[in-house]
Design a protein around this motif. Structure first.
Motif, PDB file in Angstrom:
ATOM      1  N   ALA A  49       0.858  -1.187   0.000  1.00  0.00           N
ATOM      2  CA  ALA A  49       0.000   0.000   0.000  1.00  0.00           C
ATOM      3  C   ALA A  49       0.891   1.233   0.000  1.00  0.00           C
ATOM      4  N   VAL A  50       0.549   2.194  -0.851  1.00  0.00           N
ATOM      5  CA  VAL A  50       1.262   3.467  -0.889  1.00  0.00           C
ATOM      6  C   VAL A  50       0.345   4.506  -0.275  1.00  0.00           C
ATOM      7  N   ILE A  51       0.824   5.167   0.782  1.00  0.00           N
ATOM      8  CA  ILE A  51       0.014   6.142   1.510  1.00  0.00           C
ATOM      9  C   ILE A  51       0.807   7.432   1.708  1.00  0.00           C
ATOM     10  N   SER A  52       0.091   8.499   1.997  1.00  0.00           N
ATOM     11  CA  SER A  52       0.751   9.737   2.401  1.00  0.00           C
ATOM     12  C   SER A  52       0.407  10.089   3.851  1.00  0.00           C
ATOM     13  N   ASN A  53      -0.697   9.591   4.346  1.00  0.00           N
ATOM     14  CA  ASN A  53      -1.145   9.879   5.702  1.00  0.00           C
ATOM     15  C   ASN A  53      -0.812   8.690   6.603  1.00  0.00           C
ATOM     16  N   PRO A  54       0.088   8.859   7.578  1.00  0.00           N
ATOM     17  CA  PRO A  54       0.464   7.736   8.432  1.00  0.00           C
ATOM     18  C   PRO A  54      -0.708   7.169   9.237  1.00  0.00           C
ATOM     19  N   ALA A  55      -1.765   7.937   9.423  1.00  0.00           N
ATOM     20  CA  ALA A  55      -2.930   7.447  10.169  1.00  0.00           C
ATOM     21  C   ALA A  55      -3.640   6.299   9.443  1.00  0.00           C
ATOM     22  N   LEU A  56      -3.372   6.117   8.160  1.00  0.00           N
ATOM     23  CA  LEU A  56      -3.983   5.024   7.401  1.00  0.00           C
ATOM     24  C   LEU A  56      -3.366   3.675   7.741  1.00  0.00           C
ATOM     25  N   SER A  57      -2.150   3.683   8.249  1.00  0.00           N
ATOM     26  CA  SER A  57      -1.405   2.432   8.488  1.00  0.00           C
ATOM     27  C   SER A  57      -2.168   1.439   9.343  1.00  0.00           C
ATOM     28  N   VAL A  58      -2.887   1.905  10.321  1.00  0.00           N
ATOM     29  CA  VAL A  58      -3.614   1.020  11.234  1.00  0.00           C
ATOM     30  C   VAL A  58      -4.651   0.161  10.484  1.00  0.00           C
ATOM     31  N   HIS A  59      -5.080   0.598   9.324  1.00  0.00           N
ATOM     32  CA  HIS A  59      -6.080  -0.130   8.537  1.00  0.00           C
ATOM     33  C   HIS A  59      -5.446  -1.022   7.477  1.00  0.00           C
ATOM     34  N   LEU A  60      -4.122  -1.132   7.495  1.00  0.00           N
ATOM     35  CA  LEU A  60      -3.417  -1.840   6.422  1.00  0.00           C
ATOM     36  C   LEU A  60      -2.583  -3.012   6.947  1.00  0.00           C
ATOM     37  N   GLN A  61      -3.133  -3.728   7.929  1.00  0.00           N
ATOM     38  CA  GLN A  61      -2.454  -4.924   8.409  1.00  0.00           C
ATOM     39  C   GLN A  61      -2.344  -5.905   7.240  1.00  0.00           C
ATOM     40  N   GLY A  62      -1.178  -6.551   7.136  1.00  0.00           N
ATOM     41  CA  GLY A  62      -0.947  -7.509   6.065  1.00  0.00           C
ATOM     42  C   GLY A  62      -0.381  -6.881   4.801  1.00  0.00           C
ATOM     43  N   PHE A  63      -0.162  -5.574   4.811  1.00  0.00           N
ATOM     44  CA  PHE A  63       0.409  -4.857   3.680  1.00  0.00           C
ATOM     45  C   PHE A  63       1.812  -4.381   4.027  1.00  0.00           C
ATOM     46  N   GLN A  64       2.670  -4.351   3.044  1.00  0.00           N
ATOM     47  CA  GLN A  64       3.912  -3.600   3.160  1.00  0.00           C
ATOM     48  C   GLN A  64       3.517  -2.158   2.874  1.00  0.00           C
ATOM     49  N   VAL A  65       3.703  -1.269   3.823  1.00  0.00           N
ATOM     50  CA  VAL A  65       3.250   0.112   3.680  1.00  0.00           C
ATOM     51  C   VAL A  65       4.427   0.995   3.264  1.00  0.00           C
ATOM     52  N   ILE A  66       4.217   1.726   2.180  1.00  0.00           N
ATOM     53  CA  ILE A  66       5.190   2.684   1.667  1.00  0.00           C
ATOM     54  C   ILE A  66       4.586   4.068   1.865  1.00  0.00           C
ATOM     55  N   ARG A  67       5.307   4.931   2.560  1.00  0.00           N
ATOM     56  CA  ARG A  67       4.792   6.282   2.817  1.00  0.00           C
ATOM     57  C   ARG A  67       5.538   7.284   1.939  1.00  0.00           C
ATOM     58  N   ILE A  68       4.760   8.127   1.258  1.00  0.00           N
ATOM     59  CA  ILE A  68       5.328   9.193   0.433  1.00  0.00           C
ATOM     60  C   ILE A  68       4.618  10.495   0.782  1.00  0.00           C
ATOM     61  N   VAL A  69       5.176  11.607   0.362  1.00  0.00           N
ATOM     62  CA  VAL A  69       4.467  12.873   0.504  1.00  0.00           C
ATOM     63  C   VAL A  69       3.376  12.894  -0.563  1.00  0.00           C
ATOM     64  N   PRO A  70       2.254  13.587  -0.324  1.00  0.00           N
ATOM     65  CA  PRO A  70       1.212  13.634  -1.353  1.00  0.00           C
ATOM     66  C   PRO A  70       1.815  14.113  -2.669  1.00  0.00           C
ATOM     67  N   ALA A  71       1.511  13.387  -3.728  1.00  0.00           N
ATOM     68  CA  ALA A  71       2.123  13.683  -5.017  1.00  0.00           C
ATOM     69  C   ALA A  71       1.185  13.273  -6.136  1.00  0.00           C
ATOM     70  N   ALA A  72       1.674  13.341  -7.350  1.00  0.00           N
ATOM     71  CA  ALA A  72       0.902  12.957  -8.519  1.00  0.00           C
ATOM     72  C   ALA A  72       0.648  11.448  -8.513  1.00  0.00           C
ATOM     73  N   ILE A  73      -0.374  11.042  -9.248  1.00  0.00           N
ATOM     74  CA  ILE A  73      -0.752   9.630  -9.308  1.00  0.00           C
ATOM     75  C   ILE A  73       0.432   8.768  -9.730  1.00  0.00           C
ATOM     76  N   ALA A  74       1.143   9.198 -10.753  1.00  0.00           N
ATOM     77  CA  ALA A  74       2.264   8.401 -11.248  1.00  0.00           C
ATOM     78  C   ALA A  74       3.358   8.260 -10.199  1.00  0.00           C
ATOM     79  N   ASP A  75       3.526   9.246  -9.327  1.00  0.00           N
ATOM     80  CA  ASP A  75       4.527   9.147  -8.261  1.00  0.00           C
ATOM     81  C   ASP A  75       4.159   8.033  -7.284  1.00  0.00           C
ATOM     82  N   SER A  76       2.887   7.933  -6.948  1.00  0.00           N
ATOM     83  CA  SER A  76       2.419   6.856  -6.067  1.00  0.00           C
ATOM     84  C   SER A  76       2.656   5.500  -6.721  1.00  0.00           C
TER      85      SER A  76
END
Length: 179
Positions: A49-76
């Motif tokens: 999962a690619v996220i920008s808001n760390p608060a989303l992590s709690v809902h992503l059990q079972g995912f490798q979470v990648i955090r980026i700054v909010p950006a364009a779709i292609a960046d995600s």
């Protein structure tokens, strides 16, 4: 065959308002929880999962979470691709599509072939969820700006398209939420 799921959830939610739409309650759970649950229930070997808001992590059990700054779709998309190694197919879904089911994700994945992607469709052009064979991942990595994979999907043959049957609605504005 190794199948990896990539959940894109790093948008800025500008059209939704000041709060992160993916944390907005929908049917008793945050919006992101619906997409994450569908991906957890689908037949996937790995989940990213690619996220920008760390608060989303709690809902992503079972995912490798990648955090980026909010950006364009292609960046995600590129951030997610960078985390994916050794996969035969990549199933891409969006965090703001709460009606997509695990069964639909599985159908899209089964429809892709080693040399051709598969995508979802309702009354419009092909769209995510979409599944790309490994040979197409370099094409995805070349995308830029706010253009997602749509231009790679628009010329798919009808046998590469999976009917969404009303599951493909996304939530961009508060008015998009069903009453």
């Amino acid at each position: 065959m190794i199948l990896t799921g990539l959940l894109l959830a790093a948008g800025s939610s500008r059209r939704f308002g000041p709060s992160d739409k993916l944390l907005h309650p929908f049917r008793g759970r945050p919006l992101i929880a619906h997409a994450a649950t569908a991906m957890r229930q689908a037949r996937l070997d790995h989940r990213v999962a690619v996220i920008s808001n760390p608060a989303l992590s709690v809902h992503l059990q079972g995912f490798q979470v990648i955090r980026i700054v909010p950006a364009a779709i292609a960046d995600s998309l590129r951030a997610g691709l960078a985390a994916v190694t050794g996969t035969d197919r990549l199933l891409i879904a969006l965090g703001d599509m709460p009606f997509v089911t695990a069964a639909h994700l599985d159908r899209v994945a089964r429809t892709a072939t080693p040399d051709r992607p598969a995508a979802s469709v309702d009354d419009g052009p092909p769209m995510p969820p979409a599944c790309f064979p490994a040979a197409w991942l370099p094409r995805l990595a070349e995308l830029s700006g706010d253009q997602g994979a749509g231009r790679l999907l628009r010329d798919l043959s009808p046998d590469a398209l999976v009917a969404g049957h009303g599951l493909l609605g996304d939530i961009d504005r508060p008015g998009d939420l069903p009453g």
